[in-house]
Scaffold this motif. Structure first.
Motif, short mmCIF file in Angstrom:
data_model
loop_
_atom_site.label_atom_id
_atom_site.label_comp_id
_atom_site.label_asym_id
_atom_site.label_seq_id
_atom_site.Cartn_x
_atom_site.Cartn_y
_atom_site.Cartn_z
N TRP A 174 -0.90 -3.88 24.73
CA TRP A 174 -0.83 -3.76 26.19
C TRP A 174 -2.20 -3.28 26.66
CZ3 TRP A 174 2.42 0.45 29.14
CH2 TRP A 174 2.43 0.14 30.51
N LEU A 175 -2.92 -4.17 27.32
CA LEU A 175 -4.27 -3.86 27.80
C LEU A 175 -4.20 -3.36 29.23
CD1 LEU A 175 -7.37 -4.02 27.23
CD2 LEU A 175 -7.29 -6.31 28.27
N VAL A 176 -4.65 -2.14 29.45
CA VAL A 176 -4.58 -1.51 30.77
C VAL A 176 -5.96 -1.04 31.18
CG1 VAL A 176 -2.19 -0.80 30.38
CG2 VAL A 176 -4.04 0.78 29.80
N SER A 177 -6.21 -0.95 32.48
CA SER A 177 -7.53 -0.61 32.96
C SER A 177 -7.70 0.87 33.25
CB SER A 177 -7.86 -1.41 34.23
OG SER A 177 -6.91 -1.14 35.25
N THR A 178 -6.60 1.64 33.20
CA THR A 178 -6.67 3.08 33.48
C THR A 178 -6.08 3.86 32.32
OG1 THR A 178 -4.50 3.16 34.56
CG2 THR A 178 -6.40 2.63 35.95
N ALA A 179 -6.42 5.14 32.27
CA ALA A 179 -5.93 5.98 31.18
C ALA A 179 -4.44 6.28 31.31
CB ALA A 179 -6.72 7.29 31.14
N ALA A 180 -3.88 6.12 32.50
CA ALA A 180 -2.47 6.44 32.74
C ALA A 180 -1.79 5.27 33.43
CB ALA A 180 -2.35 7.71 33.57
N ALA A 226 -14.85 -6.47 29.47
CA ALA A 226 -16.08 -6.20 30.20
C ALA A 226 -17.16 -5.61 29.29
CB ALA A 226 -15.80 -5.26 31.36
N ASP A 227 -16.76 -4.90 28.25
CA ASP A 227 -17.75 -4.30 27.34
C ASP A 227 -18.24 -5.29 26.29
OD1 ASP A 227 -15.64 -4.53 25.58
OD2 ASP A 227 -15.34 -2.37 25.31
N GLY A 228 -17.81 -6.55 26.38
CA GLY A 228 -18.24 -7.57 25.45
C GLY A 228 -17.34 -7.76 24.24
N SER A 229 -16.41 -6.85 24.02
CA SER A 229 -15.52 -6.98 22.88
C SER A 229 -14.46 -8.03 23.14
CB SER A 229 -14.87 -5.64 22.55
OG SER A 229 -14.08 -5.19 23.65
N HIS A 230 -13.75 -8.40 22.09
CA HIS A 230 -12.74 -9.45 22.18
C HIS A 230 -11.44 -8.95 21.57
CE1 HIS A 230 -10.67 -13.23 20.81
NE2 HIS A 230 -10.99 -13.57 22.04
N VAL A 231 -10.33 -9.19 22.27
CA VAL A 231 -9.01 -8.86 21.75
C VAL A 231 -8.32 -10.18 21.40
CG1 VAL A 231 -6.82 -7.70 22.14
CG2 VAL A 231 -8.90 -6.81 23.22
N ALA A 232 -8.08 -10.39 20.12
CA ALA A 232 -7.48 -11.65 19.68
C ALA A 232 -5.97 -11.63 19.87
CB ALA A 232 -7.82 -11.90 18.21
N ALA A 233 -5.40 -12.79 20.16
CA ALA A 233 -3.96 -12.90 20.35
C ALA A 233 -3.52 -14.33 20.15
CB ALA A 233 -3.58 -12.43 21.76
N ASP A 234 -2.23 -14.48 19.83
CA ASP A 234 -1.64 -15.81 19.76
C ASP A 234 -1.16 -16.28 21.12
OD1 ASP A 234 -1.86 -15.88 16.89
OD2 ASP A 234 -0.16 -14.49 16.82
N ALA A 235 -0.86 -15.33 22.01
CA ALA A 235 -0.43 -15.63 23.36
C ALA A 235 -0.87 -14.50 24.27
CB ALA A 235 1.09 -15.80 23.44
N VAL A 236 -1.18 -14.84 25.52
CA VAL A 236 -1.66 -13.87 26.50
C VAL A 236 -0.77 -13.95 27.74
CG1 VAL A 236 -3.57 -13.21 28.02
CG2 VAL A 236 -4.05 -14.08 25.71
N LEU A 237 -0.28 -12.79 28.19
CA LEU A 237 0.43 -12.71 29.46
C LEU A 237 -0.47 -12.01 30.46
CD1 LEU A 237 2.84 -12.88 31.38
CD2 LEU A 237 3.67 -10.72 30.40
N MET A 238 -0.79 -12.71 31.55
CA MET A 238 -1.60 -12.15 32.62
C MET A 238 -0.67 -11.54 33.67
SD MET A 238 -4.32 -15.33 32.91
CE MET A 238 -3.00 -16.55 32.71
N ALA A 239 -0.56 -10.22 33.64
CA ALA A 239 0.26 -9.50 34.61
C ALA A 239 -0.67 -8.61 35.42
CB ALA A 239 1.34 -8.68 33.90
N ILE A 240 -1.60 -9.24 36.11
CA ILE A 240 -2.71 -8.54 36.76
C ILE A 240 -2.57 -8.51 38.27
CG2 ILE A 240 -4.34 -8.92 34.88
CD1 ILE A 240 -5.41 -11.34 36.42
N GLY A 241 -1.35 -8.59 38.73
CA GLY A 241 -1.12 -8.51 40.17
C GLY A 241 -0.92 -9.88 40.78
N SER A 242 -0.83 -9.89 42.09
CA SER A 242 -0.52 -11.11 42.80
C SER A 242 -1.16 -11.09 44.18
CB SER A 242 1.00 -11.27 42.93
OG SER A 242 1.55 -10.13 43.57
N GLU A 243 -1.08 -12.23 44.87
CA GLU A 243 -1.59 -12.33 46.22
C GLU A 243 -0.58 -13.10 47.06
OE1 GLU A 243 -5.32 -14.04 45.45
OE2 GLU A 243 -4.55 -16.06 45.02
N PRO A 244 -0.47 -12.77 48.34
CA PRO A 244 0.52 -13.43 49.18
C PRO A 244 0.29 -14.94 49.23
CG PRO A 244 -0.38 -11.50 50.28
CD PRO A 244 -1.22 -11.73 49.07
N ALA A 245 1.38 -15.69 49.16
CA ALA A 245 1.30 -17.15 49.22
C ALA A 245 1.29 -17.59 50.68
CB ALA A 245 2.48 -17.76 48.47
#
Length: 400
Positions: A174-180, A226-245
């Motif tokens: 689970w990749l998160v952008s904040t410590a909490a 952003a730091d240049g590193s790579h997280v390998a995965a077989d599948a990626v779920l992008m749950a990074i928010g949404s925008e009004p349609a």
């Protein structure tokens, strides 16, 4: 009641369904058109990341109403077709199939669209979002023991999907952008409890900022940070928010400001109303605009918009002033929250305890109750705490 004879509701999710039901219950007997971009009749979205993704439910269990109940609403039901333009002067909604739906009034309930990372703006095998039934089924097909799933995004959707996937035997990061993660929604204490649960069940929580989905031979292979590193995965779920349609409203004259900009009564102009995830309105408490992507709000705001639509211009419309409510199910626990627990700086348990994972807590700031959160203490939350929130009351109660 107003003498309208043609009303359209654009968006066939929970908000759209509750809007048409409210119109009929209130006695509106004119032509009523419900327009939805998906081919499925109205269904519930919260189970997508839990019961459906986990395989406990099949798609038919998500239906919000039985076919007969929909027929009894006497709708002109247009499914599988997008609204392309709102012609306010011509009083019509232009559809992608070339048809025009005439309407003297319209309720806009088109919801939101999930954001995607660079590298996966177009469909890419192994790169997923989770908004529709089709999205959930596609991700479910990937989840099996030992598959490496990378969940990007520290919100409730990412948390629920991570919990479901690890329960199916997937190796979840689970990749998160904040410590909490989740603190902004549920408050620091509850967020820490849930983060501990994720770790107990084997979810790896990693802090970092995703920049792009990587791919090889047409399939996602992970995410570049952003730091240049790579997280390998077989599948990626992008749950990074949404925008009004709301892009289809760009030249309509409907005011747009983080969604359809309504007034306090859910109106966005003469004959135009909005409800649900795509609607923003001025908060009576702060004066600032707010938009809620919450299942309960979709229902309550749709009912409110429908009632005010029928009230007519000469009647006393009621301002929309909800007590926001959300819930999340993770690892067999249901967390419930009212108001805005993440805006508080004081956390006071009023029933149970965090260590028992059964509690109700008041969340206050500057002497006012801002929110309430708890697990397995629904009575305490729904009773005094919710009432105190609805009254914009002080904390502790009775304080001046």
């Amino acid at each position: 009641m107003t003498a309208l004879r043609e009303v359209a509701v654009v968006g066939a999710g929970a908000a759209g369904l509750h809007a048409v039901e409210a119109l009929r219950r209130a006695g509106y007997d004119g032509r009523l058109t419900l327009i939805g971009a998906e081919t499925e009749p109205p269904y519930d979205r919260p189970p997508l990341s839990k019961h459906l993704l986990g395989g406990q439910w099949q798609p038919d269990r998500l239906a919000l109403r039985a076919p007969q109940a929909l027929r009894e609403l006497d709708l002109d039901l247009r499914l599988g077709v997008r609204a392309e333009r709102l012609d306010r002067q011509g009083r019509a909604v232009q559809l992608a199939d070339g048809h025009r739906v005439r309407c003297e009034a319209v309720i806009l309930a088109t919801g939101v669209r999930p954001r995607r990372l660079p590298g996966a703006e177009a469909p890419l095998a192994g790169a997923h979002v989770l908004r529709t039934l089709a999205d959930a089924l596609a991700l479910r097909d990937e989840l099996r023991p030992s598959v490496r799933l990378l969940v990007v995004g520290g919100g409730l959707l990412g948390a629920e999907a991570a919990a479901t996937a690890v329960g199916l035997g997937a190796e979840v990061t689970w990749l998160v952008s904040t410590a909490a993660p989740l603190a902004a929604v549920l408050g620091t204490e509850t967020a820490a409890l849930l983060a501990g649960l994720h770790r107990e069940h084997g979810v790896r929580i990693r802090q970092g900022v995703a920049r792009a989905v990587t791919e090889r031979h047409g399939r996602a292979t992970g995410v570049r940070l952003a730091d240049g590193s790579h997280v390998a995965a077989d599948a990626v779920l992008m749950a990074i928010g949404s925008e009004p349609a709301t892009e289809w409203l760009a030249d309509s004259g409907v005011p747009l400001d983080d969604g359809v900009a309504c007034d306090a009564y859910c109106a966005a102009g003469p004959g135009v109303w909005a409800a649900g995830d795509a609607a923003s309105w001025p908060d009576p408490r702060t004066g600032r605009r707010r938009r809620l992507e919450q299942r309960t709000n979709a229902t309550e705001q749709a009912l409110h918009a429908a009632r005010n639509l029928l009230a007519g211009p000469d009647s006393a419309r009621q301002p929309y002033d909800p007590v926001p409510y959300l819930w999340t199910d993770q690892y067999g626990l249901r967390v419930q929250a009212y108001g805005s627990p993440g805006d508080a700086d004081r956390f006071e348990v009023v029933d149970g305890s965090l260590t028992e994972r059964r509690f109700a807590a008041a969340c206050a700031r500057d002497g006012l109750l801002r929110g309430a959160v708890g697990i397995a203490c629904a009575r305490a939350l729904r009773g005094q705490l919710r009432a105190q929130l609805a009254a914009h009351g002080p904390w502790p109660p009775g304080a001046q």
